[in-house]
Scaffold this active site. Sequence first.
Site, PDB file in Angstrom:
ATOM      1  N   ARG A  48      37.883  -3.420  21.433  1.00 34.34           N
ATOM      2  CA  ARG A  48      38.689  -3.723  22.612  1.00 34.34           C
ATOM      3  C   ARG A  48      39.590  -2.521  22.893  1.00 34.34           C
ATOM      4  O   ARG A  48      40.406  -2.147  22.051  1.00 34.34           O
ATOM      5  CB  ARG A  48      39.537  -4.976  22.359  1.00 34.34           C
ATOM      6  CG  ARG A  48      40.496  -5.259  23.490  1.00 34.34           C
ATOM      7  CD  ARG A  48      41.400  -6.457  23.266  1.00 34.34           C
ATOM      8  NE  ARG A  48      42.295  -6.560  24.399  1.00 34.34           N
ATOM      9  CZ  ARG A  48      43.620  -6.691  24.341  1.00 34.34           C
ATOM     10  NH1 ARG A  48      44.231  -6.813  23.171  1.00 34.34           N
ATOM     11  NH2 ARG A  48      44.343  -6.739  25.427  1.00 34.34           N
ATOM     12  N   GLU A  93      48.903  -9.480  28.177  1.00 35.63           N
ATOM     13  CA  GLU A  93      50.260  -9.995  27.971  1.00 35.63           C
ATOM     14  C   GLU A  93      51.169  -9.865  29.185  1.00 35.63           C
ATOM     15  O   GLU A  93      52.172  -9.121  29.142  1.00 35.63           O
ATOM     16  CB  GLU A  93      50.918  -9.294  26.774  1.00 35.63           C
ATOM     17  CG  GLU A  93      50.257  -9.565  25.456  1.00 35.63           C
ATOM     18  CD  GLU A  93      51.146  -9.194  24.263  1.00 35.63           C
ATOM     19  OE1 GLU A  93      52.252  -8.664  24.460  1.00 35.63           O
ATOM     20  OE2 GLU A  93      50.729  -9.456  23.119  1.00 35.63           O
ATOM     21  N   HIS A 106      46.676  -2.587  30.685  1.00 34.27           N
ATOM     22  CA  HIS A 106      47.516  -2.743  29.490  1.00 34.27           C
ATOM     23  C   HIS A 106      48.816  -1.965  29.735  1.00 34.27           C
ATOM     24  O   HIS A 106      49.110  -0.982  29.055  1.00 34.27           O
ATOM     25  CB  HIS A 106      46.772  -2.250  28.246  1.00 34.27           C
ATOM     26  CG  HIS A 106      47.296  -2.804  26.952  1.00 34.27           C
ATOM     27  ND1 HIS A 106      46.513  -3.520  26.064  1.00 34.27           N
ATOM     28  CD2 HIS A 106      48.526  -2.758  26.394  1.00 34.27           C
ATOM     29  CE1 HIS A 106      47.252  -3.871  25.008  1.00 34.27           C
ATOM     30  NE2 HIS A 106      48.474  -3.418  25.185  1.00 34.27           N
ATOM     31  N   GLU A 120      44.304 -10.043  19.739  1.00 32.02           N
ATOM     32  CA  GLU A 120      45.216  -9.267  18.882  1.00 32.02           C
ATOM     33  C   GLU A 120      45.812 -10.157  17.810  1.00 32.02           C
ATOM     34  O   GLU A 120      46.224 -11.286  18.080  1.00 32.02           O
ATOM     35  CB  GLU A 120      46.391  -8.677  19.679  1.00 32.02           C
ATOM     36  CG  GLU A 120      46.066  -7.453  20.481  1.00 32.02           C
ATOM     37  CD  GLU A 120      47.282  -6.887  21.210  1.00 32.02           C
ATOM     38  OE1 GLU A 120      48.397  -6.943  20.664  1.00 32.02           O
ATOM     39  OE2 GLU A 120      47.102  -6.399  22.344  1.00 32.02           O
ATOM     40  N   ASN A 164      46.701 -13.289  22.056  1.00 32.87           N
ATOM     41  CA  ASN A 164      47.398 -12.414  21.103  1.00 32.87           C
ATOM     42  C   ASN A 164      48.386 -13.266  20.326  1.00 32.87           C
ATOM     43  O   ASN A 164      49.242 -13.938  20.926  1.00 32.87           O
ATOM     44  CB  ASN A 164      48.175 -11.309  21.831  1.00 32.87           C
ATOM     45  CG  ASN A 164      47.254 -10.275  22.460  1.00 32.87           C
ATOM     46  OD1 ASN A 164      46.026 -10.350  22.318  1.00 32.87           O
ATOM     47  ND2 ASN A 164      47.832  -9.304  23.144  1.00 32.87           N
ATOM     48  N   TYR A 190      50.923 -13.181  16.765  1.00 32.22           N
ATOM     49  CA  TYR A 190      51.437 -12.415  15.621  1.00 32.22           C
ATOM     50  C   TYR A 190      52.342 -13.227  14.712  1.00 32.22           C
ATOM     51  O   TYR A 190      52.335 -13.053  13.508  1.00 32.22           O
ATOM     52  CB  TYR A 190      52.251 -11.209  16.110  1.00 32.22           C
ATOM     53  CG  TYR A 190      51.415 -10.090  16.699  1.00 32.22           C
ATOM     54  CD1 TYR A 190      51.031 -10.108  18.041  1.00 32.22           C
ATOM     55  CD2 TYR A 190      51.018  -9.011  15.912  1.00 32.22           C
ATOM     56  CE1 TYR A 190      50.278  -9.082  18.587  1.00 32.22           C
ATOM     57  CE2 TYR A 190      50.260  -7.970  16.457  1.00 32.22           C
ATOM     58  CZ  TYR A 190      49.893  -8.015  17.788  1.00 32.22           C
ATOM     59  OH  TYR A 190      49.149  -6.991  18.317  1.00 32.22           O
TER      60      TYR A 190
END
Length: 506
Positions: free
Chosen positions: A103, A193, A148, A405, A335, A337
């Site tokens: 990606r 995002e 991005h 991600e 994504n 985290y």
Amino acid sequence: MEVFLWTFVAFSVVLNRVTGSHVPENSGVCFPRGFAFGVATASYQIEGAWNISGKGESIWDRYTHAHPERVFDHNNGDVAADSYHQWREDVALLKHLGVSFYRFSISWSRILPSGFSNEVNEDGIKYYAELISALESNNIAPVVTMYHWDLPQPLQDLGGWTNPIMADYFVDYATVLFDRFSSSVKMWITFNEPLSFCHDGYGGDDAPGGRSSGIETYMCGHNVLRAHGKVYKLYQDRKKQNKAPGWIGITLDMPWMEPATTAREDQEAAEIARQFIFGWFAHPIFSKEGDYPEIMRKRIDEKSRVQNFARSRLPHFTANEVRSIKGSFDFLGLNHYTTYLASPAESHSPGKEPTFEDDMGVRITQKENWPKSNSTWLRIVPWGFRRALNWIKTSYNNPPTLVTENGISLAPGTHDPKRINYIDSYLRALHDAILKDKCHVIGYTYWSLIDNFEWMRGFSERFGLYQVDYTSPKRTRTARLSASYFGQVANTLCLPENYVEYTVTN
Ligand code: NOJ
């Protein structure tokens, strides 16, 4: 269920050539055949060559040059990991890892230097065409992010994402990308995002450096959603014409929001935070009703009234826009985290500046004893990943999801058992979500292939499976311990047994 299986197989044709030849020394934790493993990067964070071969200026070029003092280590992405020149090396690393997809993002201003499609920079096209073709010859599927965060500066001069016309310019840019690359690229991501670049870009510290949280933030989100809906439709129309199989989605970020206690107010606060932070973009696209989450509409309308605005600071979609945005996905890019704790915030007084945080009204914290990374916001909480995936499954009818991600920043160095611990514990949570909870996840992407420019944190936070030496002319890449761990996972689809000590410590 049939649809579920069909999409799983269909996606795996694009993303994954691995058939799942399981090695004997595995932990028994194996992902289904066809599940895909990959790694990610983004143009501004790795490419460098900011003004070379016809590339135009982006908002990150302008911002880091104008305000070096705002970046933690006063660095910028002028050279970064120099992937514009070192991309062959990157492809070699991908091959070495054995991942089935890569990606990466395309820099809008490398393709269209002024942002507009009247002038196409053929050198920019050539750069990505060569990269894509090298990936193809190594059997690595390209997963391309169209945006991005690096908006061409000339478009920012027109107001950037706060200007409704940006949706049309994004369609023009997408048309060029589809014309030039869609014979090879089968997985497209419109935006990465939007919460981050609308919230931090227009209401916080990121480029373009706007500080109008609570107003421009929502204008940005609104136009990004409109742009996404338009480009989804463009892609579907093109698919009908040439019948080329391909998928298009959007990447949204979702930390898990856990109630701080079992108290009813904390549970409500956690749900409000999920709706503001994720539902803001997910509800218009993935829910069956479409449009913004009810709670967002209600809170922002009310606050705006009390603050004496003539209308809500959260714009309204037309009925047509609601229809065109609703269902505009072939998959969800996720994504994830970390996890936060939520409880009600003390309310602002009506005279204060409007902000996204005040509209949301939730106090967000983390537990001190959750293990740390090198980023203040990122603590290791693998169970939150499983909860987030389950919440998505329940809220939006289990959409096909590609984890685009997941990763951890650590101090420089190649001995990184803590990164292995992080990945391994998150993959175990993911495995439970898929196999036990039946969450429809089709693949996992580690962020990042190599160390890169971590936005306002500069080069101080390292996420790479490969370390980058920023003092060497070729930005030499060196494998970390985690690269061989992740390579083994990607090749076998199983988590290795006793690879490292799995106990996560602070
Ligand atoms: C999200 C962003 O997409 C990426 O650009 C960033 O580097 C990582 N998270 C880590 O913060």
